[in-house]
Motif scaffolding. Structure first.
Motif, PDB file in Angstrom:
ATOM      1  N   MET A 133       0.835  -1.203   0.000  1.00 32.08           N
ATOM      2  CA  MET A 133       0.000   0.000   0.000  1.00 32.08           C
ATOM      3  C   MET A 133       0.872   1.256   0.000  1.00 32.08           C
ATOM      4  N   PRO A 134       0.311   2.404  -0.369  1.00 32.11           N
ATOM      5  CA  PRO A 134       1.118   3.640  -0.409  1.00 32.11           C
ATOM      6  C   PRO A 134       1.803   3.962   0.918  1.00 32.11           C
ATOM      7  N   TRP A 135       1.201   3.611   2.040  1.00 31.59           N
ATOM      8  CA  TRP A 135       1.811   3.891   3.347  1.00 31.59           C
ATOM      9  C   TRP A 135       2.894   2.877   3.718  1.00 31.59           C
ATOM     10  N   ASP A 136       3.136   1.891   2.853  1.00 35.58           N
ATOM     11  CA  ASP A 136       4.194   0.903   3.083  1.00 35.58           C
ATOM     12  C   ASP A 136       5.508   1.282   2.394  1.00 35.58           C
ATOM     13  N   ILE A 137       5.492   2.319   1.569  1.00 35.28           N
ATOM     14  CA  ILE A 137       6.651   2.609   0.726  1.00 35.28           C
ATOM     15  C   ILE A 137       7.625   3.588   1.387  1.00 35.28           C
ATOM     16  N   ASP A 138       8.829   3.625   0.842  1.00 40.91           N
ATOM     17  CA  ASP A 138       9.861   4.539   1.320  1.00 40.91           C
ATOM     18  C   ASP A 138      10.102   5.639   0.281  1.00 40.91           C
ATOM     19  N   LEU A 139      11.197   6.362   0.425  1.00 42.31           N
ATOM     20  CA  LEU A 139      11.516   7.466  -0.489  1.00 42.31           C
ATOM     21  C   LEU A 139      11.758   7.008  -1.924  1.00 42.31           C
ATOM     22  N   TRP A 140      12.075   5.733  -2.112  1.00 44.61           N
ATOM     23  CA  TRP A 140      12.366   5.191  -3.446  1.00 44.61           C
ATOM     24  C   TRP A 140      11.137   4.528  -4.051  1.00 44.61           C
ATOM     25  N   LEU A 141       9.976   4.773  -3.428  1.00 41.34           N
ATOM     26  CA  LEU A 141       8.683   4.284  -3.910  1.00 41.34           C
ATOM     27  C   LEU A 141       8.611   2.763  -3.991  1.00 41.34           C
ATOM     28  N   GLU A 142       9.252   2.124  -3.015  1.00 46.14           N
ATOM     29  CA  GLU A 142       9.177   0.669  -2.901  1.00 46.14           C
ATOM     30  C   GLU A 142       8.920   0.304  -1.449  1.00 46.14           C
ATOM     31  N   LEU A 143       8.579  -0.958  -1.228  1.00 47.18           N
ATOM     32  CA  LEU A 143       8.281  -1.441   0.117  1.00 47.18           C
ATOM     33  C   LEU A 143       9.454  -1.139   1.043  1.00 47.18           C
ATOM     34  N   TYR A 150      16.885  -9.016   0.914  1.00 46.47           N
ATOM     35  CA  TYR A 150      16.021  -8.239   0.031  1.00 46.47           C
ATOM     36  C   TYR A 150      16.607  -8.378  -1.371  1.00 46.47           C
ATOM     37  N   ARG A 151      15.829  -8.881  -2.327  1.00 49.63           N
ATOM     38  CA  ARG A 151      16.380  -9.141  -3.652  1.00 49.63           C
ATOM     39  C   ARG A 151      15.644  -8.471  -4.804  1.00 49.63           C
ATOM     40  N   ARG A 152      14.352  -8.222  -4.665  1.00 46.54           N
ATOM     41  CA  ARG A 152      13.575  -7.605  -5.730  1.00 46.54           C
ATOM     42  C   ARG A 152      12.697  -6.510  -5.138  1.00 46.54           C
ATOM     43  N   ARG A 153      12.514  -5.459  -5.911  1.00 47.05           N
ATOM     44  CA  ARG A 153      11.665  -4.360  -5.466  1.00 47.05           C
ATOM     45  C   ARG A 153      10.211  -4.813  -5.384  1.00 47.05           C
ATOM     46  N   VAL A 154       9.521  -4.308  -4.384  1.00 46.41           N
ATOM     47  CA  VAL A 154       8.071  -4.449  -4.283  1.00 46.41           C
ATOM     48  C   VAL A 154       7.553  -3.019  -4.294  1.00 46.41           C
ATOM     49  N   THR A 155       6.774  -2.693  -5.304  1.00 45.83           N
ATOM     50  CA  THR A 155       6.327  -1.312  -5.493  1.00 45.83           C
ATOM     51  C   THR A 155       4.850  -1.142  -5.097  1.00 45.83           C
ATOM     52  N   THR A 156       4.417   0.105  -5.056  1.00 43.03           N
ATOM     53  CA  THR A 156       3.057   0.436  -4.637  1.00 43.03           C
ATOM     54  C   THR A 156       2.019  -0.341  -5.444  1.00 43.03           C
ATOM     55  N   GLN A 183       4.358 -11.781  -8.833  1.00 47.99           N
ATOM     56  CA  GLN A 183       3.426 -12.505  -9.694  1.00 47.99           C
ATOM     57  C   GLN A 183       4.102 -13.233 -10.852  1.00 47.99           C
ATOM     58  N   THR A 184       5.394 -12.977 -11.074  1.00 44.90           N
ATOM     59  CA  THR A 184       6.121 -13.728 -12.103  1.00 44.90           C
ATOM     60  C   THR A 184       6.806 -14.956 -11.506  1.00 44.90           C
ATOM     61  N   GLY A 185       6.681 -15.131 -10.186  1.00 45.24           N
ATOM     62  CA  GLY A 185       7.300 -16.275  -9.536  1.00 45.24           C
ATOM     63  C   GLY A 185       8.699 -16.009  -9.005  1.00 45.24           C
ATOM     64  N   GLU A 186       9.146 -14.761  -9.040  1.00 44.22           N
ATOM     65  CA  GLU A 186      10.468 -14.410  -8.516  1.00 44.22           C
ATOM     66  C   GLU A 186      10.369 -14.107  -7.023  1.00 44.22           C
ATOM     67  N   CYS A 187      11.364 -14.557  -6.272  1.00 37.87           N
ATOM     68  CA  CYS A 187      11.397 -14.270  -4.841  1.00 37.87           C
ATOM     69  C   CYS A 187      11.880 -12.834  -4.632  1.00 37.87           C
ATOM     70  N   CYS A 188      11.092 -12.064  -3.892  1.00 36.41           N
ATOM     71  CA  CYS A 188      11.429 -10.662  -3.623  1.00 36.41           C
ATOM     72  C   CYS A 188      12.283 -10.530  -2.367  1.00 36.41           C
ATOM     73  N   ASN A 189      11.932 -11.266  -1.328  1.00 35.38           N
ATOM     74  CA  ASN A 189      12.711 -11.249  -0.099  1.00 35.38           C
ATOM     75  C   ASN A 189      12.461 -12.520   0.695  1.00 35.38           C
ATOM     76  N   HIS A 190      13.355 -12.754   1.634  1.00 33.49           N
ATOM     77  CA  HIS A 190      13.344 -14.009   2.383  1.00 33.49           C
ATOM     78  C   HIS A 190      13.861 -13.718   3.785  1.00 33.49           C
ATOM     79  N   ILE A 191      13.229 -14.307   4.791  1.00 30.60           N
ATOM     80  CA  ILE A 191      13.648 -14.094   6.175  1.00 30.60           C
ATOM     81  C   ILE A 191      13.729 -15.420   6.912  1.00 30.60           C
TER      82      ILE A 191
END
Length: 177
Positions: free
Chosen positions: A33-43, A85-91, A118-126
């Motif tokens: 959501m928009p309130w989840d993003i940072d200055l770079w417009l990603e999660l 953190y490996r892939r951007r998650v955007t708004t 949605q393409t099946g790529e891992c964005c992040n892992h913990i």
């Protein structure tokens, strides 16, 4: 602010979901959501950790640990984590989250979580270390799990998890000030 509305929604959404075994994966879908993003417009990296809560709490409801903990006077807390953190998650991007308890030792339980685009790529892992607490003291996870099934044993922790535990044991505590 903590996403209470989203947490209640996840709990409500999963209230009638099939029960899970203790080491089975919980799958959930989330939107940045928009309130989840940072200055770079990603999660935001910190918000990522909060959104991972949205997977762990419903998982604990589905596998029964939430009820057993509540009934037994236990609580759980995050006691450590290692995140990639490996892939951007955007708004407004949708991610699929997989939350899997992978085992426990005499001090902590270990949970693996990942977010997938949605393409099946891992964005992040913990890899998360959780503490079981009773009366403000750390107790062995087995104490809680014995209330579920006294014969329950942890699967062997994967080598990469054991290596992380060993490496973290070499870290000084408290840190130098």
């Amino acid at each position: 602010m903590y996403p209470f509305v989203r947490m209640f929604y996840q709990a409500w959404k999963n209230r009638n979901a099939p029960k899970l075994g203790l080491f089975e994966s919980h799958h959930s879908r989330h939107v940045c959501m928009p309130w989840d993003i940072d200055l770079w417009l990603e999660l935001n990296n910190g918000r990522t950790l909060t959104i991972f809560d949205l997977g762990r709490v419903p998982m604990s409801i589905r596998n029964g640990t939430a009820k057993v903990a509540k009934d037994g006077g236990y609580s759980m807390a995050v006691a450590g984590a290692s995140v990639r953190y490996r892939r951007r998650v955007t708004t407004f991007q949708t991610v699929d989250m997989v939350t899997t308890p992978i085992g426990f030792d005499d001090k902590f339980l270990y949970i693996e979580q990942s977010m997938w685009d949605q393409t099946g790529e891992c964005c992040n892992h913990i890899l998360l270390r959780g503490a079981v607490i009773k009366k403000r003291k750390l107790v062995p996870p087995k104490e809680l799990f014995d209330l579920m099934d006294p014969t329950l044993e942890s699967p062997e922790l994967p080598a990469w998890v054991q290596n992380w535990i060993a490496a973290d044991d070499t870290r000084p505590w408290p840190p130098t000030r």
